[in-house]
Each structure stands twice: as structure tokens, then as C-alpha cells.
Design a protein around this motif. Structure first.
Motif, PDB file in Angstrom:
ATOM      1  N   ALA A   1       0.836  -1.203   0.000  1.00 17.46           N
ATOM      2  CA  ALA A   1       0.000   0.000   0.000  1.00 17.46           C
ATOM      3  C   ALA A   1       0.872   1.254   0.000  1.00 17.46           C
ATOM      4  CB  ALA A   1      -0.911  -0.016   1.221  1.00 17.46           C
ATOM      5  N   GLU A   2       1.954   1.193   0.766  1.00 15.51           N
ATOM      6  CA  GLU A   2       2.840   2.356   0.831  1.00 15.51           C
ATOM      7  C   GLU A   2       3.451   2.650  -0.533  1.00 15.51           C
ATOM      8  OE1 GLU A   2       5.585   1.826   4.018  1.00 15.51           O
ATOM      9  OE2 GLU A   2       6.493   3.797   3.711  1.00 15.51           O
ATOM     10  N   ARG A   3       3.837   1.568  -1.235  1.00 18.54           N
ATOM     11  CA  ARG A   3       4.434   1.761  -2.556  1.00 18.54           C
ATOM     12  C   ARG A   3       3.423   2.392  -3.529  1.00 18.54           C
ATOM     13  NH1 ARG A   3       7.162  -3.085  -1.550  1.00 18.54           N
ATOM     14  NH2 ARG A   3       5.623  -4.326  -2.656  1.00 18.54           N
ATOM     15  N   LYS A   4       2.156   1.968  -3.387  1.00 14.68           N
ATOM     16  CA  LYS A   4       1.129   2.551  -4.278  1.00 14.68           C
ATOM     17  C   LYS A   4       1.011   4.053  -4.047  1.00 14.68           C
ATOM     18  CE  LYS A   4      -2.073  -1.308  -4.878  1.00 14.68           C
ATOM     19  NZ  LYS A   4      -3.350  -1.863  -4.395  1.00 14.68           N
ATOM     20  N   VAL A   5       0.934   4.439  -2.775  1.00 12.63           N
ATOM     21  CA  VAL A   5       0.800   5.864  -2.464  1.00 12.63           C
ATOM     22  C   VAL A   5       2.022   6.624  -2.954  1.00 12.63           C
ATOM     23  CG1 VAL A   5       0.573   7.525  -0.599  1.00 12.63           C
ATOM     24  CG2 VAL A   5      -0.675   5.374  -0.493  1.00 12.63           C
ATOM     25  N   ALA A   6       3.200   6.037  -2.742  1.00 10.28           N
ATOM     26  CA  ALA A   6       4.437   6.703  -3.161  1.00 10.28           C
ATOM     27  C   ALA A   6       4.468   6.868  -4.677  1.00 10.28           C
ATOM     28  CB  ALA A   6       5.639   5.903  -2.684  1.00 10.28           C
ATOM     29  N   ALA A   7       3.945   5.852  -5.413  1.00  8.32           N
ATOM     30  CA  ALA A   7       3.926   5.950  -6.868  1.00  8.32           C
ATOM     31  C   ALA A   7       3.075   7.138  -7.305  1.00  8.32           C
ATOM     32  CB  ALA A   7       3.394   4.654  -7.473  1.00  8.32           C
ATOM     33  N   CYS A   8       1.961   7.337  -6.597  1.00  6.47           N
ATOM     34  CA  CYS A   8       1.099   8.478  -6.940  1.00  6.47           C
ATOM     35  C   CYS A   8       1.838   9.798  -6.737  1.00  6.47           C
ATOM     36  CB  CYS A   8      -0.168   8.457  -6.091  1.00  6.47           C
ATOM     37  SG  CYS A   8      -1.328   7.202  -6.620  1.00  6.47           S
ATOM     38  N   PHE A   9       2.521   9.904  -5.603  1.00  7.78           N
ATOM     39  CA  PHE A   9       3.243  11.153  -5.332  1.00  7.78           C
ATOM     40  C   PHE A   9       4.381  11.353  -6.346  1.00  7.78           C
ATOM     41  CE2 PHE A   9       1.899  10.900  -0.619  1.00  7.78           C
ATOM     42  CZ  PHE A   9       0.668  11.420  -0.960  1.00  7.78           C
ATOM     43  N   LEU A  10       4.986  10.248  -6.747  1.00  7.90           N
ATOM     44  CA  LEU A  10       6.047  10.332  -7.753  1.00  7.90           C
ATOM     45  C   LEU A  10       5.494  10.832  -9.086  1.00  7.90           C
ATOM     46  CD1 LEU A  10       9.054   9.597  -7.531  1.00  7.90           C
ATOM     47  CD2 LEU A  10       8.529   7.531  -8.845  1.00  7.90           C
ATOM     48  N   LEU A  11       4.274  10.363  -9.404  1.00  2.39           N
ATOM     49  CA  LEU A  11       3.609  10.823 -10.641  1.00  2.39           C
ATOM     50  C   LEU A  11       3.464  12.346 -10.619  1.00  2.39           C
ATOM     51  CD1 LEU A  11       1.960  10.249 -13.257  1.00  2.39           C
ATOM     52  CD2 LEU A  11      -0.060  10.131 -11.810  1.00  2.39           C
ATOM     53  N   THR A  12       3.083  12.867  -9.461  1.00  2.00           N
ATOM     54  CA  THR A  12       2.962  14.320  -9.331  1.00  2.00           C
ATOM     55  C   THR A  12       4.292  15.002  -9.617  1.00  2.00           C
ATOM     56  OG1 THR A  12       1.205  14.107  -7.718  1.00  2.00           O
ATOM     57  CG2 THR A  12       2.440  16.165  -7.707  1.00  2.00           C
TER      58      THR A  12
ATOM     59  N   LEU B   1      -4.036   2.715   4.253  1.00  2.00           N
ATOM     60  CA  LEU B   1      -3.058   2.716   5.349  1.00  2.00           C
ATOM     61  C   LEU B   1      -3.631   3.174   6.681  1.00  2.00           C
ATOM     62  CD1 LEU B   1       0.039   4.072   3.425  1.00  2.00           C
ATOM     63  CD2 LEU B   1      -0.178   1.840   4.489  1.00  2.00           C
ATOM     64  N   MET B   2      -4.575   4.097   6.651  1.00  2.00           N
ATOM     65  CA  MET B   2      -5.094   4.626   7.914  1.00  2.00           C
ATOM     66  C   MET B   2      -5.999   3.590   8.574  1.00  2.00           C
ATOM     67  SD  MET B   2      -4.115   7.928   8.073  1.00  2.00           S
ATOM     68  CE  MET B   2      -5.307   9.028   8.761  1.00  2.00           C
TER      69      MET B   2
END
Lengths: 348, 265
Positions: free
Chosen positions: A55-66, A123-124
Motif C-alpha cells: 500500500a505504501e508503494r502505491k501511495v508513493a507511486a502516486c506522489f512520484l507521478l505528481t 493505510l489509515m
């Protein structure tokens, strides 16, 4: 204290708090002070679980896209070959410039938003909690003391006793109000004269948009020219635009009553402003003699002195009486005999 | 009352004077004619020969394709076709090269279609009509070199009301329409302005000068070459299709996205 929830108690002490973790402190505060009771907590992805890492990697991928999108935006903004050169038929780089910027910005915003949503969802911890509902009315004690505070403040200012102060303050407040209203006065005008008249007057030449006066030999049968009054500011006048039309041979005019002889030879002149909603009516069909309005499809018949024959307009286009002066140029014989443009309240 | 101051001339003297006047006129005319023939540039003869070939070919084509409705002497036939006297080669070029003429039938408006004649044949018919009827002619050379900005102003003032701001045409009354300028070449636009075909008003050279006509042509052709910076131009038809797309595709997409989000939670 009568309307407070009886289950609520204030038996939490500072000593108790010192022994708690932040999480426990938050829960205790919620339960003890605000009557919010957490029933269950479900942690979908504990920090060290495989699920949690994914899940953390998914969120990080989104932020990386930004991040990548913002970098791409800047690169495109600086380096894209967006210049337009006339005659160049491969417009790809030119017309994709703005969409490319927009797509990058959209992806950046999407990455940030999607990351935050995924963070919350994956994650929450998911909580179920109950919050007790209380009466809305405050304590009688609070109500009475608050009211007393306000009343006392009013007395302290001295306004109830000091008449001069009260009245002068009222005067000042009223004046400030006027300050806001008075500038609106400049917008209030009586438009009556302006609605009934145009810059056309006796002897005003019929000139083109560039100021060149029109002569009878300038137009062929079946021609149309938009003319303005040859007076200062005439070509910029919004209500003076007039269609000068030369009829074709064989087109017979049936004049409106009182408008006989307003034309000159086979020339006639009508206001260009539709009597329905004020659009410019210059779609002239030279063979059928119809003038069309593009807004609501009204049609006027030139051979009937621009009488409306179709559509929502109910009044004919006003006709400008014209003649030719001693130097051979078209001139108006007077202003329009009726108000041009759409109907209005005071129009007879 | 009054006495004649000189005696009346005899009948013979009067006759002699009249005859000598006629003789003098004849001699003068003959001298001018001979002088012109001697002094005129010889190259005209060649041009005239080519032109007369065009006119002869044009006459043949006219007699095959046009005479039924426009008559033996271009005078027109009642209830079939108008007179062509005074329309000039410009009108012939416009009507025939866009395929409007020969017309299929009488109707609200003669529509453009695949041209019946080649460019050369069109010019031959035009030459025939020009020689016999006279009228406006299309200048040769580049018609595409005017001032684009001035052309734009003139286009918006004189043309855009019917032909749309982007030259895409529009509806007129009772089945008629102002055609799109998408397929119009320089000569077609020029001849249309000059002759006012069908229901279009005439814009002669006093109203819109040849330079201004070239400016308008340059504007129209530049407009056609210009791309649509916002992506798809939706036929450049203006606010109606744009509003339709915004409401159907844009708002529809947003509603669909909202429904999807609502269904997921």
C-alpha cells in the motif's frame, strides 16, 4: 448541569494523563471530554506487513507521478517549439502545446489527490465510533452571565446616557452609508432622448466605415453597403449603422404609409439594427429582397419597406430618408422618423 | 419687318455644301482607320487570333450546354434562365467552374457540384460571353497578396454575417444558404464578390477596391490554413456545437464520474 449527559464524568486528572501514550491520551480525551467512544479499530495494513508495504508503494507511486508531471510541465513550458509560423502545415507542435501543459498539470493534481485518497483508504486505521448527542441550550448560568456582560458593556460605553455621542455616531454611520450609494448616482440617467434619436441629421453624408462618402454610381444593382452618418464620431456610433441598398431592376417598392419617397432612385436605406432584439441584420438576399436577422431568424422584405415577413420581429426596420446633395453625394434628409432597435416601454 | 442682310443661298449651293461635308467626314474616318492599322502594334493580331479561337470554341460549348436556358443571343429565356448580357466573364467563371451551371433544375438555390467543364473550357465559354455580352472581368496574376489585417476587417464587416466568421457558410431564408468558402479558390472568391451570384449582394470595385478584394481573399485563405489552437475545431461552427459538446460530453462525463464515485463508497 441538569441538561448534561449523566454518563459524562470529569474524573480524568493530569496525573492520569502523564502515564498515557499520545494515542491513549487522545482516546481518553475524546471519551471523557467530548463523549466520543471508539467501539473498534481495524488496521488494514500494519506498518510491517506485506500488505502495508505494498500500500505504501502505491501511495508513493502516486506522489512520484505528481513530481514527474511537474517536471514535465516545466520542461514543456520552457522548451516546447510552440511558435506558430504562417504557411507551415505541420501544426502538431503548435496545437499540442497548450493541451500538453494542461495534461501535465492535470496529472500532477491527480497524483496528489489519488495518493491522499489511497493513503486514507489503504493505510489509515478504520474506526467505528459513537458520539453522544447533547442538548443545544447552554447552562442557565452561562446564559445569564453572558447577557449581563453584554448589557454591562453597553452601559460602560456611555451610549444610553450620552445623547450627543449617540446622535453624532448615527450621523457618521449614515454618512458612510451615503458614501457607498452616491457613486451609483452616476449610473442613473434618463435615456429618453438617446433612445429616440441617432446622430443622423439633415445633410449628414452617408459614409462607409472608413469615412468615404457614397455616391449613386458607387454601387451596382443588388449591392449593399453599411453606411454611417458623416458627422464627427459617426462611424463609431452604435445606433447609426444603416444599410444602403441598391435594388435590382424590376423590384417594385410598396411604401409604408408616410414613407413615400424616402428612397432615392433605386436606392433605399434602412436601420441595420433588428427591431426584435437589436442584432445587426445584414444578411441581405439581393434577388428575393429579404433581409435576415442571424439571431432569431426574423426576415424583412425590402420591397415592402422592410416589413417583417417572418420570425419574432413585429416592427419594420426604420427607413432613413435620403437624397443626393449638389456635389453628388448621398445625404440624409433627416434623422430616423421613429426609434431604431428593439421596442421599449415609452415607445409610442 | 426686317430686311434679309444677305441673299438666300440657292438650292444647288446648299446641296454642294452638304455633299462636301459628307465627303470630308469620309476622308477623315478613312485616314484614322488607315493610320490605326499602320501604327497599332502588330502583336495584337496574334492575341486576337487566339482570342477568337477561344471565342469560337466557347460559342460551340455555349450552343451545346447553355443555349436552352440563356437563348441564342445571351438574352435569356423567359422562366428558364436570365439574360447574360453584362454579366461578364467573372460571372461565367464563378457559375461554371464551381459546377453551379449548367443547373440541374429550378429550385431555391442552384447548388455547387462537380464541374461539367474543364478550366480551359470554362475560360472559352467565358470569352464567348465576354465578347458578346460584356461585363466585369477577373484580373490576371496573384489575387492572394493583400493585407491580411485589412482583409479581416472587411470580411467581418461585409461577409461574415452570411458566411460565418470562419467562412463556413450559414443558412438563409426558405432553403437557401450562404455556401462554405472551404473549397473556394482565389478566382472564385474574387468573381463572387465582383458579380454577386444568386442572392449574394454585388461588391463592385467602387465599393471594395481590387486591392481590398485581394486582402479579403488573403484573409480567407490564411484562415483556412490556420489551425485550431484548442484542439478539434468542431467544424468551426461556433458556440452551438461547442456548447453541445460541453453539455453532453463534459457535463455527462462529470455526472458519470460522480455516479461511479457514489457507487464505490
Amino acid at each position: 448541569m441538569s441538561d448534561r449527559d449523566p454518563s459524562r464524568s470529569r474524573d480524568l486528572t493530569v496525573d492520569d494523563l502523564e502515564e498515557m501514550s499520545d494515542s491513549e491520551r487522545f482516546r481518553a480525551a475524546a471519551a471523557q471530554l467530548d463523549d466520543v467512544h471508539v467501539l473498534s479499530v481495524h488496521n488494514p495494513a500494519p506498518p510491517d506487513s506485506k500488505l502495508g508495504r505494498r500500500a505504501e508503494r502505491k501511495v508513493a507511486a502516486c506522489f512520484l507521478l505528481t513530481f514527474v508531471s511537474v517536471v514535465a510541465f516545466i520542461v514543456i513550458f520552457v522548451a516546447w517549439p510552440w511558435e506558430f509560423s504562417p504557411g507551415d502545415h505541420s501544426f502538431f507542435a503548435y496545437w499540442t502545446y497548450t493541451p500538453a501543459l494542461g495534461i501535465c498539470m492535470a496529472l500532477a493534481l491527480f497524483g496528489l489527490g489519488a495518493g491522499i485518497v489511497l493513503w486514507g483508504k489503504l493505510l489509515m486505521p478504520h474506526e467505528e465510533a459513537v458520539e453522544y448527542r447533547h442538548g443545544n441550550r447552554s447552562d442557565e448560568l452561562d446564559r445569564q452571565t453572558t447577557a449581563a456582560t453584554m448589557r454591562d458593556a453597553l452601559v460602560t460605553t456611555g451610549l444610553p446616557r450620552r445623547k450627543l455621542l449617540r446622535r453624532s455616531l448615527g450621523l457618521a454611520g449614515g454618512a458612510m452609508g451615503l458614501l457607498a450609494v452616491v457613486p451609483l448616482g452616476g449610473l442613473i440617467k434618463n435615456p429618453k432622448r438617446a433612445l429616440f434619436t441617432t446622430p443622423w441629421k439633415e445633410g449628414a453624408r452617408l459614409v462607409r466605415y472608413d469615412g468615404v462618402p457614397m455616391r449613386p454610381q458607387d454601387m451596382e444593382p443588388g449591392a449593399l453597403e453599411t453606411v454611417f452618418p458623416g458627422v464627427p464620431g459617426g462611424t463609431k456610433s452604435a445606433d447609426a449603422a444603416t444599410m444602403l441598398i441598391r435594388l435590382r431592376p424590376g423590384q417594385q417598392i410598396a411604401s409604408r404609409k408616410g414613407q413615400e419617397g424616402f428612397g432615392w432612385g433605386d436606392y433605399v436605406a434602412f436601420s441595420k439594427i433588428c427591431t426584435h432584439a437589436g442584432c445587426p441584420v445584414s444578411l441581405y438576399e439581393q434577388q428575393t429582397g429579404r433581409i435576415l436577422c442571424p439571431c432569431h431568424q426574423s426576415q424583412f422584405d425590402v420591397t415592402l419597406d422592410a416589413k417583417p415577413v417572418f420570425g419574432p420581429a413585429t416592427r419594420p426596420l426604420p427607413m432613413l430618408p435620403i437624397t443626393v446633395d449638389s456635389e453628388g453625394f448621398f445625404v440624409a434628409r433627416s434623422d430616423y422618423r421613429e426609434a431604431i432597435g428593439p421596442s421599449f416601454w415609452e415607445r409610442p | 419687318m426686317s430686311q434679309p442682310t444677305e441673299p438666300r443661298p440657292s438650292r444647288l449651293a446648299r446641296l454642294r455644301r452638304r455633299a462636301s461635308g459628307v465627303l470630308a467626314l469620309g476622308v477623315a474616318l478613312g485616314a484614322v482607320g488607315v493610320g490605326y492599322a499602320v501604327l497599332a502594334p502588330a502583336s495584337h493580331a496574334q492575341d486576337d487570333a487566339n482570342q477568337s479561337v477561344d471565342v469560337r470554341m466557347g460559342e460551340q460549348l455555349y450552343n451545346e450546354g447553355c443555349i436552352t436556358c440563356h437563348g441564342r443571343n445571351l438574352q435569356g429565356v423567359h422562366d428558364r434562365g436570365p439574360s447574360l448580357i453584362g454579366v461578364g466573364e467573372a460571372a461565367v467563371y464563378f457559375q461554371v467552374s464551381t459546377g453551379r451551371m449548367p443547373a440541374v433544375r429550378q429550385e431555391a438555390q442552384v447548388a455547387a457540384k462537380k464541374p461539367r467543364y474543364t478550366e480551359e473550357q470554362v475560360n472559352q465559354i467565358a470569352a464567348y460571353v465576354q465578347v458578346n455580352g460584356g461585363g466585369p472581368v477577373i484580373p490576371s496574376g496573384d489575387l492572394h497578396d493583400g493585407d491580411v489585417a485589412e482583409g479581416g476587417e472587411l470580411f467581418r464587416l461585409n461577409c461574415a454575417s452570411c458566411h460565418n466568421f470562419a467562412g463556413r457558410g450559414g443558412a438563409l431564408s426558405s432553403g437557401k444558404q450562404a455556401p462554405s468558402l472551404a473549397n473556394a479558390n482565389d478566382k472564385i472568391i474574387y468573381s463572387a464578390m465582383l458579380t454577386g451570384p444568386q442572392n449574394m449582394p454585388v461588391f463592385n470595385d467602387n465599393q471594395i477596391s481590387p486591392d481590398q478584394k485581394r486582402s479579403i481573399i488573403n484573409y480567407v485563405q490564411t484562415l483556412k490554413d490556420t489551425n485550431d489552437p484548442g484542439g478539434n475545431g468542431l467544424g468551426r461552427e461556433g458556440p452551438v456545437p461547442e456548447g453541445l459538446v460541453i453539455w453532453v460530453v463534459g457535463v455527462g462525463g462529470l455526472v458519470a464520474a460522480l455516479l461511479w464515485i457514489g457507487a464505490k463508497s
